[in-house]
Design a protein around this motif. Sequence first.
Motif, PDB file in Angstrom:
ATOM      1  N   ASP A 188      -3.654  -1.793  -5.931  1.00  0.00           N
ATOM      2  CA  ASP A 188      -3.114  -2.279  -4.655  1.00  0.00           C
ATOM      3  C   ASP A 188      -3.861  -3.565  -4.302  1.00  0.00           C
ATOM      4  O   ASP A 188      -5.065  -3.674  -4.549  1.00  0.00           O
TER       5      ASP A 188
ATOM      6  N   ASP B  85      -6.719  -0.022   2.802  1.00  0.00           N
ATOM      7  CA  ASP B  85      -6.429   1.194   3.566  1.00  0.00           C
ATOM      8  C   ASP B  85      -5.778   2.290   2.727  1.00  0.00           C
ATOM      9  O   ASP B  85      -5.103   3.158   3.245  1.00  0.00           O
TER      10      ASP B  85
ATOM     11  N   THR C 176       0.841  -1.204   0.000  1.00  0.00           N
ATOM     12  CA  THR C 176       0.000   0.000   0.000  1.00  0.00           C
ATOM     13  C   THR C 176       0.875   1.253   0.000  1.00  0.00           C
ATOM     14  O   THR C 176       0.592   2.224  -0.710  1.00  0.00           O
TER      15      THR C 176
ATOM     16  N   ASP D  78      -7.777  -4.534  -2.092  1.00  0.00           N
ATOM     17  CA  ASP D  78      -7.816  -5.203  -0.784  1.00  0.00           C
ATOM     18  C   ASP D  78      -9.246  -4.974  -0.282  1.00  0.00           C
ATOM     19  O   ASP D  78      -9.521  -4.062   0.509  1.00  0.00           O
TER      20      ASP D  78
HETATM   21 MG   LIG Z   1      -1.940  -3.024   2.030  1.00  0.00          MG
END
Ligand SMILES: [Mg+2]
Length: 401
Positions: A257, A181, A153, A176
Amino acid sequence: MSALAHNALLVLEDDIDSGPIEQALPPGSRVTKTALPDAAYLWSSLTATAADVDLVVFACDREHDRVLEGITNLTRQLESRPALVVLHTGSSNGFMEQAFGAGADDLITLPQPTHELAFALEKAIARRRGATTAAEEGVMITVLGPKGGTGKTLTACNLAVALAESGHSPVIVDLDLQFGDVGLALGLRPDRTIYDLAVAGSSLDAEKVAGFLASHSSGAHALLAPVRPDQAAAITIPFLRAVFEALRSRHDVVIVDTPPAFTPEVIAAVDLSSDICLVGMLDALSLKDTKIGLETLAQMGYDPDAVTLVLNRADTNVGIGKADVERLLGRKPDVLVPSDRAIPRAITDGRTISEAEPRSGAAKAFRSLSEHYVRVAAAAAGQAPEESQGRRRGLRRKGGN
Ligand SMILES: [Mg+2]
Ligand SMILES: Nc1ncnc2c1ncn2[C@@H]1O[C@H](COP(=O)(O)OP(=O)(O)OP(=O)(O)O)[C@@H](O)[C@H]1O
């Protein structure tokens, strides 16, 4: 929907009636029917036939393994492959994930009303054409890491911001889906997420997807993860494919991501990517996992040139030197990111390290990663023909998209 005639190959398990499938194809379509091969050598003549059609339909009841073998054969061996649709009458029971993982464009349970089946087949053909076109357009980088916490990330967010700061129009997709996040790391409020887009209904186009992106002050955009883990179930593989296609038509770089696992969503993203950014850490266990990651990508048909290797926390003193890393991984890392206590502090503030500490070694490392991808994007856009040709070999999976 277009009513253009198609050239279709129907691969049928015994006892499956091809009538409803033929009825669902536009008038004038050329249809070749064949039995589902029951020996490996029979796939080669089928692959040759499949090279000349725009749609292959596998229709099965129980022979899931043979169908998966067929899809894998076709996706590996055809440079520019037709749409692959699986129709099945039995229970899907894990088959769905495996079929999408192998490269199927859609999986449909029979029976279906003729117009529904016709719509699904048209959509798969259109999507496959779109995916092939998109592959010629913007760069799509999937950021992978063999384990949790390697810095995926961090890398995805810093790369996106560094690209935006150098005048590009990156978009980051947080795949994700349960614990994403990216929003926190970039200080973005999840007013609208990928879940809201998935449940918004109606067809997807670039303009609609743009309405669900969060904007970062650098100019980067983000499609954020659902706010609750249970919402992840609304995200399907066909939906994701359409989202990537829409984003690639508007942004010169799409960065994905990922969670620390080869989920069906991650496999779909890897499958559509032009480039992979593999993030490992400098310790013995992580290096072992990174090596397995490199080997897995090679098995999936990725040319090593299309895999950029980032070694995070590269200055950690764990008794492993540069030469050891190269020997273990069989290649040099492309970018080394040092450990920096300013990184967790910046994340807490929802800022990237280049915003918080632009002169730090970590910020410089992410700028050099961004410069590397600027060269890739320029080559993909045809600005550097020589490099483009070199990259083309590297960007393309051996099996093609
Ligand atoms: Mg991550
Ligand atoms: N180079 C570094 N220096 C200092 N801290 C770091 C560094 N890289 C990562 N971290 C810390 O490690 C944490 C995990 O990093 P990050 O969230 O990017 O990993 P991840 O691979 O995305 O993890 P997950 O698999 O859980 O999504 C970050 O919150 C950050 O605080």
